[in-house]
Structure formats: C-alpha cells, structure tokens
Design a protein around this motif. Sequence first.
Motif: not given
Length: 477
Positions: A148-163
Amino acid sequence: MRLKEYAGSSCGWPFFYNFANSIFKFNIMAKDVLLSGSGYSAKDILYVVYPILVSLLMEQMIGMTDTAFLGRVGEVELGAAAIAGIYYLSVFMMGFGFGVGAQILIARRNGERHYKEIGGIFYQGVYFMLGLAMLAFLLSRSMAPVLLPAIVSSPRVCEAALSYIEWRVFGFFFSFVAVMFRAFFIGSTHTRTLTLNSVVMVFSNVIFNYVLVFGKLGFPKLGIAGAAIGSSLAELVSVIFFIIYTWRRVDLDKYGLRSPVRISFHELRRMLKVSFWTMVQNCLSLSTWFLFFLFVEHLGERALAVTNVIRNISGLSFMVVAAFASTCSSLVSNLIGAGHEELVMPTIRKHVCLAFAMVLPLVGLFAVFPRVILGLYTNIPDLIESSVPSLWVYCTTLLLIVPGNVYFQAVSGTGNTRTAFLLEAVTLVVYTLYIYITISLLRLDVAWCWTSEHVYGFCILLCCYIYMKRGRWKAVG
C-alpha cells in the motif's frame, strides 16, 4: 459482469450476478412460473425479480452503513475505506468464485435427489474455504504494509487504509464460510433463509458501527478501525445465524450434514473445475476497479472521498439493474432449453424496458435532489458540493449500463460463459486504457473520471448486442 458496483466493505455483494441468478432459477422452480406461447409476461418477470431485488438491497445496506458512518468521521477515512474495501473484495471474490462451483454441484445433487451427497460437498468446501481464508489472512497481514505505501500517494490515506485492513482481514474466516452456507441454501432451494440472514447481518453491522466508530456504550472511539471490526463482527454474526438455523431448521440426516467428512482432493478438483472461469472473471473485473480507485487516489484525498460516496449511491440503482439482468440470464436459458430461441431477443428487450422503468425515476431523484441524497452519506458541506457534478455524470451512465448489463447476462444465459468472459475482457482493456489516459495522464476532474462508466457500458453493450444479433449462440444453446 464486472462487480465494480460493490456496495461496501463487508462481505457485501456476494450475491451479485451468480447469487441472484441462482435464486431466480430456484424461485422459478418453486413458484412454477410457466412459459406461455408468447413468452414471459412483464408480470412474470416482476414476480421473480422481487425476491432477488430484496436480497440485493439488504446487502447494499451494509455498504451504505459503513459509508454513512465514515462520512461523518472524515474524508481521509472515507477514501481509505474505499481502497481497503476494494482490496478486501478482490480477495474475497476468489472464495466466492469457488463457492459458485460448490453451489452448482449441490444443486445438481439436489435435483437428482441424492441429498446425502450434499453434506460431503458442503464440508469439502468449508475445509477449502478455511484454508484459503488462512492464506489470505497471512498474506494480507504481511504484504499490505509493504504494497500500500508503494501504490497509495497520500500518507494519511495509506495509514487509514492499513488500519482498516489490519482488522478487516479477520472477516475472511467468517465470510468464506458464509459463502458455503449460501451455496447450500441456494442449491437446496431454501432461499428465504438468505433474506433472513441479510436482515440479521445488516442490523448487526449498524449496531457495531455505531458503537465502535463513534465510541458509544463505553467503548473507545475507533474511527475507521471500528468500521472494520464492526463489519467483521457482522460477518461472524451471519455465520452464527447460519449454524443455528441449520442445526434447528434443516434436516441434517437428509442432507448428510450430521457428521463432517474427510477431506477429498478429488471432490475439490471437481469444484475448482466448475469454478475456474468465474474465479478468473471476478479477479480480472475487480483488478480494473481497484486500478480505478488507485488512479483517483492520485488526484487527491477529496477526489477519492467523492468517488467512494458516488460508488455507494450508484449501488442503489445498480441493484435494480442486477436483478433484471440476472433474471434475464435465467429466462434466456429457460427459453433456449424449451426450444423457443425466437423469443430470446424480445425477452431481452422487455427486460431492458422494465429495468429502465424502475431505474430512471430513481436516478431522476438523484439528479433533482443531489444534495439531499449526498447528505445521507456525509455531513461535510464541501464534500457534498464537490460530489454533485460526479453524481450528475453517474446518472447519465444508466442509459448505457442498463442495456449493457442485461445483454451481457443474456450472453451468459446462452450457456457460452467463455464467450461472455472474452467479451468482458475486451471491454475491460478499453476501459483500463481510458481511465489511464483520463485520470493518470490528463488528470481530469473527478467528475470526468466517472465517464469511464459510459465507456464500459457502451463497449459491453456493443459487443454483446452484436453477438446476440448474429445468432451464433443458437448453436451453443
């Protein structure tokens, strides 16, 4: 058919086309809707569409619940749930595809009145599903933090998606087992059980989301993680309902369910043989939809949040389209089986007209009162205003999506599922190229992104209409 109108992040949409198609087949046996010399009447069609539509709408409400709650948490959470939800669905559809094969075999044994063999198929499927769930769980927990960090540009969106994914993947164990229970109840023609289960699951999902997302009744406020936990718990409740209902209301001895059987790789190979094309089609379909959300995410957090809201609103109207398309598939199959090939094209056109009659008033309300509809999903004023143009664009897509879906399912109804797969594959290539150019290269407004539905609808309609018009399906039937 591409399952991109998936409504939410729970097991949601496991009924879509194959599920609804199967419900209809058995409803038509149970209700004894007879074919007259002039074909099926509008009343006949509406009679069998109704139970399909009710089941699909109940499933849709699960996605609406998640979006409605997260739409009051924040745009980041709303967008992240979209990406994580599509990821979950992509994996889940592998299990669902396998369930289709099990469902067909169960239905065949039921039709042959070899009832005791059904239990063996059911348990073999459960074993396979639990193994697949464990594999999906382990891979998701280990690979998602890397991918996800490699394909999602927004750090906040990535963090929330991982959660979200961290807790959501527990649902694999419950949703995969639930697929086998659904296969059993559909194959044995006890379809009313599925509606009852949907009601229980939706009600549970509302309660769990309310308590865990907002931190009610003494529970901590978990936000997007609470939505993931709530959806997984709702799936657990669904499985518990199936187990209790089966134990108390189903003749266990009749269906060979009293005692589990040993695992049989021969039986599993038979299920996989039947399910292969469905699994491939589902994987291909969801991959392009996942790409759509990833491309939109690169336009910004607001664009992603808008897309998730429109996706859920679109599910309401698409439930109607799915019900009529699935009904058309089975009616076409019945007509061909009865030797009435000359009634196939008129029947398809009748389904298109009836679907339009129900869909157009609904999307008319969307177009006339967009802010009221959007307000059901979020209370963020700026997000509502930003979503209005996209909602208007979506409303126009139904002019192509309705006939496109009906004709696509008609192709499947002829029995040539491989041709149906190839026609959709061609359509998805065009669709993927279009979203890459308009979103990734040109970076057009999010409302323009939704014109991809016009492209998809036009291509699938053109391909399927030409195939049906040429009449080559008659040799297959």
